[in-house]
Structures are given as C-alpha cells and as structure tokens.
Design a protein around this motif. Structure first.
Motif, PDB file in Angstrom:
ATOM      1  N   VAL A 209       0.857  -1.185   0.000  1.00 38.34           N
ATOM      2  CA  VAL A 209       0.000   0.000   0.000  1.00 38.34           C
ATOM      3  C   VAL A 209       0.894   1.236   0.000  1.00 38.34           C
ATOM      4  N   PRO A 210       0.696   2.165  -0.947  1.00 39.28           N
ATOM      5  CA  PRO A 210       1.536   3.369  -0.981  1.00 39.28           C
ATOM      6  C   PRO A 210       1.540   4.091   0.365  1.00 39.28           C
ATOM      7  N   GLY A 211       2.731   4.416   0.826  1.00 42.30           N
ATOM      8  CA  GLY A 211       2.881   5.127   2.083  1.00 42.30           C
ATOM      9  C   GLY A 211       3.221   4.250   3.268  1.00 42.30           C
ATOM     10  N   THR A 212       2.947   2.952   3.171  1.00 41.06           N
ATOM     11  CA  THR A 212       3.310   2.065   4.279  1.00 41.06           C
ATOM     12  C   THR A 212       4.823   2.056   4.453  1.00 41.06           C
ATOM     13  N   ILE A 213       5.533   1.814   3.357  1.00 41.15           N
ATOM     14  CA  ILE A 213       6.985   1.979   3.339  1.00 41.15           C
ATOM     15  C   ILE A 213       7.269   3.360   2.779  1.00 41.15           C
ATOM     16  N   GLU A 214       7.779   4.249   3.602  1.00 43.54           N
ATOM     17  CA  GLU A 214       8.034   5.628   3.170  1.00 43.54           C
ATOM     18  C   GLU A 214       9.224   5.644   2.205  1.00 43.54           C
ATOM     19  N   LEU A 215       8.938   6.013   0.956  1.00 45.52           N
ATOM     20  CA  LEU A 215       9.970   5.993  -0.088  1.00 45.52           C
ATOM     21  C   LEU A 215      10.753   7.289  -0.199  1.00 45.52           C
ATOM     22  N   ASP A 216      10.274   8.333   0.441  1.00 47.23           N
ATOM     23  CA  ASP A 216      10.968   9.619   0.369  1.00 47.23           C
ATOM     24  C   ASP A 216      12.048   9.658   1.447  1.00 47.23           C
ATOM     25  N   PRO A 217      13.326   9.657   1.080  1.00 46.95           N
ATOM     26  CA  PRO A 217      14.382   9.650   2.104  1.00 46.95           C
ATOM     27  C   PRO A 217      14.450  10.939   2.899  1.00 46.95           C
ATOM     28  N   ASN A 218      13.782  11.982   2.412  1.00 48.51           N
ATOM     29  CA  ASN A 218      13.794  13.273   3.107  1.00 48.51           C
ATOM     30  C   ASN A 218      12.491  13.552   3.849  1.00 48.51           C
ATOM     31  N   ALA A 219      11.643  12.532   3.991  1.00 49.87           N
ATOM     32  CA  ALA A 219      10.398  12.712   4.740  1.00 49.87           C
ATOM     33  C   ALA A 219      10.727  13.102   6.177  1.00 49.87           C
ATOM     34  N   SER A 220       9.969  14.034   6.713  1.00 50.46           N
ATOM     35  CA  SER A 220      10.248  14.542   8.047  1.00 50.46           C
ATOM     36  C   SER A 220       9.326  13.904   9.072  1.00 50.46           C
ATOM     37  N   GLY A 221       9.661  14.091  10.353  1.00 46.12           N
ATOM     38  CA  GLY A 221       8.840  13.565  11.428  1.00 46.12           C
ATOM     39  C   GLY A 221       9.164  12.113  11.740  1.00 46.12           C
ATOM     40  N   TYR A 222       8.301  11.512  12.550  1.00 49.47           N
ATOM     41  CA  TYR A 222       8.519  10.132  12.979  1.00 49.47           C
ATOM     42  C   TYR A 222       7.973   9.191  11.904  1.00 49.47           C
ATOM     43  N   VAL A 223       8.779   8.982  10.881  1.00 49.53           N
ATOM     44  CA  VAL A 223       8.391   8.117   9.768  1.00 49.53           C
ATOM     45  C   VAL A 223       9.333   6.923   9.719  1.00 49.53           C
ATOM     46  N   HIS A 224       8.905   5.890   9.011  1.00 52.21           N
ATOM     47  CA  HIS A 224       9.726   4.696   8.863  1.00 52.21           C
ATOM     48  C   HIS A 224       9.983   4.477   7.372  1.00 52.21           C
ATOM     49  N   THR A 225      11.205   4.746   7.013  1.00 53.08           N
ATOM     50  CA  THR A 225      11.576   4.735   5.615  1.00 53.08           C
ATOM     51  C   THR A 225      12.161   3.386   5.208  1.00 53.08           C
ATOM     52  N   VAL A 226      12.630   3.351   3.981  1.00 51.09           N
ATOM     53  CA  VAL A 226      13.088   2.115   3.355  1.00 51.09           C
ATOM     54  C   VAL A 226      14.055   1.327   4.238  1.00 51.09           C
ATOM     55  N   LEU A 227      15.032   1.985   4.827  1.00 57.11           N
ATOM     56  CA  LEU A 227      16.058   1.272   5.585  1.00 57.11           C
ATOM     57  C   LEU A 227      15.601   0.875   6.982  1.00 57.11           C
ATOM     58  N   TRP A 240       9.877  -5.804  -1.594  1.00 56.68           N
ATOM     59  CA  TRP A 240       8.911  -4.813  -2.062  1.00 56.68           C
ATOM     60  C   TRP A 240       9.543  -3.437  -2.269  1.00 56.68           C
ATOM     61  N   ILE A 241      10.866  -3.378  -2.246  1.00 53.29           N
ATOM     62  CA  ILE A 241      11.583  -2.109  -2.402  1.00 53.29           C
ATOM     63  C   ILE A 241      12.535  -2.230  -3.587  1.00 53.29           C
ATOM     64  N   SER A 242      12.507  -1.263  -4.466  1.00 49.67           N
ATOM     65  CA  SER A 242      13.345  -1.332  -5.664  1.00 49.67           C
ATOM     66  C   SER A 242      14.803  -1.063  -5.338  1.00 49.67           C
ATOM     67  N   GLU A 243      15.683  -1.538  -6.221  1.00 51.04           N
ATOM     68  CA  GLU A 243      17.119  -1.257  -6.087  1.00 51.04           C
ATOM     69  C   GLU A 243      17.365   0.245  -6.085  1.00 51.04           C
ATOM     70  N   GLU A 244      16.614   0.960  -6.925  1.00 53.82           N
ATOM     71  CA  GLU A 244      16.784   2.410  -7.004  1.00 53.82           C
ATOM     72  C   GLU A 244      16.459   3.068  -5.665  1.00 53.82           C
ATOM     73  N   ASP A 245      15.364   2.649  -5.035  1.00 50.70           N
ATOM     74  CA  ASP A 245      14.988   3.239  -3.750  1.00 50.70           C
ATOM     75  C   ASP A 245      15.999   2.881  -2.665  1.00 50.70           C
ATOM     76  N   ILE A 246      16.457   1.640  -2.655  1.00 51.68           N
ATOM     77  CA  ILE A 246      17.481   1.249  -1.687  1.00 51.68           C
ATOM     78  C   ILE A 246      18.719   2.129  -1.873  1.00 51.68           C
ATOM     79  N   GLY A 247      19.144   2.304  -3.116  1.00 56.97           N
ATOM     80  CA  GLY A 247      20.338   3.099  -3.388  1.00 56.97           C
ATOM     81  C   GLY A 247      20.185   4.549  -2.945  1.00 56.97           C
ATOM     82  N   ARG A 248      19.025   5.150  -3.237  1.00 51.44           N
ATOM     83  CA  ARG A 248      18.802   6.547  -2.851  1.00 51.44           C
ATOM     84  C   ARG A 248      18.852   6.704  -1.333  1.00 51.44           C
ATOM     85  N   HIS A 249      18.245   5.780  -0.624  1.00 47.57           N
ATOM     86  CA  HIS A 249      18.209   5.883   0.832  1.00 47.57           C
ATOM     87  C   HIS A 249      19.585   5.647   1.442  1.00 47.57           C
TER      88      HIS A 249
END
Length: 297
Positions: A209-227, A240-249
């Motif tokens: 579901v979009p937003g469950t895994i926060e894909l924006d590495p610059n998201a602010s606040g208490y969020v849980h991102t890719v890593l 469920w995470i692309s190589e591109e997203d892993i690399g950016r994070h």
C-alpha cells in the motif's frame, strides 16, 4: 556512494566517546573482531533476578524493573551476534511465563514504567492485557534462536501466547510499522509454515500500500523509511523495495552523518544523556546497515 574510511573513523570516535558500553561492544563485535562474549557480558548487566531486562536497555524506559520491550531488545541483540546464551534465555523464559496475561501475550509495558522517567508514548494506564507489540517479535525471536521452552519445562504460557499472536495478526494496523514488524518477525519463524505463509500474503498486501513503506528519504517527522523496513538485504520487506529506492536511501544515510561522526534519531530525547545513548545505538545500527549493503570503504 560509500562511507569513506575517514568518515568511518569519525563514527568510531563518536561511538567510543558517547555510546553505552553495550553499544561500544556491539561496534567492536561488528567491526573490530570483538568477542560475542563481551557483548553478552554487557547485556547481562541489564538482566534482573526475575529473568527480565530493565535499566533502560530500551533507552526511553528508565525503570530498573523488567519490561517486556526490554526483553525484545535483549533478544534482538542475541540475534545480532548469533549467541543463544542458555542462561540469559532461561531467565527470559521465566520472566515471560510470570508476565503472561490472561488470554496470552505480554503487555506493551508494565505499569511501573510510570514510576521512572520515560518517553510519553510509554505512558501506561493498564497492563492487564497482552499486546501484539512486543509479543509477536518476542516469540518470533525465541523461535529463531531456537529458544522455545525446553523438554520438561512447563510451556502452556508459550502456547497460549502463540495463539494470542495468531488471533491479533488480523487485527493489526496495516499502516503501523511497529505492528507489521511484530507480525513479520513472528510469521517468519513460527513453525506452522502453512498458516504463516497464508498470513504473510496479507502482510505483503499491506506492505505494498503506498505510504506504508516511506519511499521519500527526506520525509520529516517520525516516519519509517526504506532502511527501517530493510536494514539489511535479507530483510523480509526488501522484496517490495526497488534497487533504485534502496540506493537513494543509502546515499542519503551517508550524507546524514553529522559533523561529530554520529547519526541522529528522528524523535525527541528525554535528556542529554538519553540523547547520547540513543545516538550511540543508532550510529552502530546505521554502520551495520551500511556494512550489510557493502557501502563501507
């Protein structure tokens, strides 16, 4: 992008200057051929006579008394260093047996958490019922460490708490990181694989579901991102995470190292000492993630 040797040494300096003994020994184990026994010796200092863990092993819970979430933290450290220490685990099983609530499971926090400094999200008005968090991950890690009750031990509490987690998984909040991590750890390691695989298919739907895994590495606040979801390549959610997203994070993670060599957390500290403890813990965790993904020079 890789963390340079110079910046790694800056992180090392930060850890040895600021982190708890436990996290300094975790660092030594991960990066300096340190002994797992040294980590275990530091971990034992947090274990109480009742077999549980306290004394701010979870840095936001300052009570010396045993808390279920501190037991979860202890099991995670045993898993990290691959050491299913029999004495520590025997104590943990005793504590869990004594802490099980009617209907199974362990409370999110015991009410005596209120008697000592603690983060506001640990305020506890009622500890009479079990909670998926941290029961799911506790049982999952016990299975992973092969630390279920031994033959001859009274294990009814274990069976009841296992049934409790099965009953709570369908009620989990599919948008809540903490609930889903509890589900995932339990379902990855519980022996009933047919039932677990069926439940994991539901978890997979939640993870996509979009937003469950926060894909924006610059998201602010208490969020849980890719890593947070995939701190290593073999993490369950990694698929469920692309190589591109892993690399950016990973790139952003490297960029976010602070001038003093450490990394910050994304929530407020209770005190200066509490902040130093958290930053030491987080810095070791970040370095372990960079190591796992081959991002250290």
């Amino acid at each position: 992008m890789k963390l340079t040797r110079t910046k790694f040494m800056k992180a090392r300096e930060f850890v040895y200057a600021n982190a708890r003994l436990l996290d300094r020994r975790r660092f030594a184990y991960q990066f300096e051929q340190g002994s797992a026994d040294f980590v275990l010796n530091a971990l034992r200092s947090y274990q109480n006579d009742d077999g549980g863990f306290g004394s701010a092993l979870e840095p936001d819970i300052r009570t010396p008394y045993s808390q279920p979430v501190a037991v979860e933290c202890a099991l995670a450290i045993l898993d990290e260093i691959g050491a299913a220490d029999p004495g520590i685990l025997r104590g943990i099983r005793k504590f869990l047996k004594d802490t099980e609530r009617d209907g199974g499971g362990f409370p999110r926090a015991k009410i005596d958490v209120n008697e000592y400094p603690h983060a506001p999200w640990w305020n506890t008005a009622d500890d009479s019922h079990g909670s998926l968090n941290p029961t799911g991950r506790i049982l999952g890690l016990l299975h992973k460490l092969k630390a279920e009750p031994l033959p001859g031990e009274e294990d009814a509490w274990f069976s009841r708490s296992t049934d409790f987690v099965w009953s709570r998984i369908p009620l989990a909040d599919p948008s809540d990181y903490h609930d889903l991590i509890q589900c995932i750890t339990f379902l990855e390691h519980v022996p009933n694989r047919r039932r677990a695989e069926a439940e994991l298919r539901k978890v997979d739907e939640w993870l996509q579901v979009p937003g469950t895994i926060e894909l924006d590495p610059n998201a602010s606040g208490y969020v849980h991102t890719v890593l947070d979801w995939a701190p290593s390549p073999d993490s369950y959610a990694r698929k469920w995470i692309s190589e591109e997203d892993i690399g950016r994070h990973l790139d952003v993670l490297i960029e976010r190292q602070q001038e003093d060599g450490g990394w910050d957390m994304n929530f407020s500290a209770l005190s200066g000492g509490n902040e130093a403890e958290w930053r030491g813990l987080v810095t070791v965790d970040r370095l372990v993630t960079l190591k796992a993904y081959g991002r250290l020079e």
